[in-house]
Design an enzyme around this catalytic site. Sequence first.
Site, PDB file in Angstrom:
ATOM      1  N   CYS A 135      -8.303  63.413  11.227  1.00 23.61           N
ATOM      2  CA  CYS A 135      -9.182  64.493  10.776  1.00 23.61           C
ATOM      3  C   CYS A 135      -8.486  65.312   9.697  1.00 23.61           C
ATOM      4  O   CYS A 135      -7.586  66.107  10.003  1.00 23.61           O
ATOM      5  CB  CYS A 135      -9.566  65.381  11.956  1.00 23.61           C
ATOM      6  SG  CYS A 135     -10.626  66.776  11.498  1.00 23.61           S
ATOM      7  N   CYS A 138      -9.091  69.098  10.016  1.00 21.84           N
ATOM      8  CA  CYS A 138      -8.314  69.714  11.094  1.00 21.84           C
ATOM      9  C   CYS A 138      -6.854  69.906  10.715  1.00 21.84           C
ATOM     10  O   CYS A 138      -6.250  70.939  11.019  1.00 21.84           O
ATOM     11  CB  CYS A 138      -8.356  68.845  12.353  1.00 21.84           C
ATOM     12  SG  CYS A 138      -9.984  68.314  12.880  1.00 21.84           S
ATOM     13  N   ASP A 139      -6.261  68.906  10.070  1.00 21.62           N
ATOM     14  CA  ASP A 139      -4.803  68.832   9.993  1.00 21.62           C
ATOM     15  C   ASP A 139      -4.200  68.885   8.595  1.00 21.62           C
ATOM     16  O   ASP A 139      -2.974  68.836   8.451  1.00 21.62           O
ATOM     17  CB  ASP A 139      -4.328  67.543  10.678  1.00 21.62           C
ATOM     18  CG  ASP A 139      -4.657  67.532  12.161  1.00 21.62           C
ATOM     19  OD1 ASP A 139      -4.810  68.620  12.742  1.00 21.62           O
ATOM     20  OD2 ASP A 139      -4.758  66.436  12.735  1.00 21.62           O
TER      21      ASP A 139
END
Length: 314
Positions: A135, A138-139
């Site tokens: 992701c 997300c990261d």
Amino acid sequence: MDKLYDVIILGAGPAGLAAGLYSGRYRLSTLIIEKAKDGGQIAITDEIENYPGQMVEGESGPSLIARMTAQAEKFGAERASDTITKVELEGPVKKLYGTKDTYQCKTLIIATGAFPRPIGCKREGEFMGKGVSFCATCDANFFEDLEVYVVGGGDSAVEEAMYLTKFARKVTIIHRRDELRAAKSIQEKAFKNPKLHFMWDTVVDELLGEDILSGMIVKNTKTGELTRIDADEKDGLFGLFGFIGYNPRSELFEGMLDMDHGYIKTDDNMHTNIPGVFAAGDIRVKALRQVVTAAADGAIAAMQAEKYVSEHEN
């Protein structure tokens, strides 16, 4: 099990736990069924930075999920650990058949999630959340000014790779073929991006490192030649993102619910095509799959379940 629940929730990720919290607060008799540990994908994420109002700096997936679990239980949601193998969804009473027991409910909220297809290399599981991610949204922040590699060649892979160039100093797409599968318009943008590079006819064979990902061995698909790639000494690590598709956990409902490539179709209020059956989180057709959108789906599904139960009490 003889008890007839107002709502049963399948899955204890953010969507399922949020649904359990809200349905409990609505004073609905609630059962959450999870076959493994709570959290889904977020349970293997070391750090979370984009969940609104998170309580502590450096929030981890497990810590966030632990609080969600406690909240759902605080408001009365019961728990069962079981694997559901068969469901009957039509009619006023929904029946779920597990390996341990049989369950009945007036409404069902499906929150079984969707999980990324693995890259398929050796030691992949060891570095989940420790250099390996699925992701970018997300990261990406965790890899600022580092080198990042992206596995895949479709629309999602190339788009996510371009997004990662906003954070990483260099992004390399690793693709098993000699040309991308992404739409031509997306490819044109990618080839113009100076921070984006390409490694053709290549797959990741093995990951290297101790506590964090610090290297990998890649294999040429045409010659079979193996090449070792190590992180720069000054960095000590790099990021590896897999974007080769997702597997929605919807096999149980095939032929019953309307789907699109395995994702369950719902309206904005989480209704499926069967009255009293709702879907929430990554399992449903949606544009963004994040913790915050999953939690919102769960809250909406619980509200709609309460409305359904109230309307059918008589």
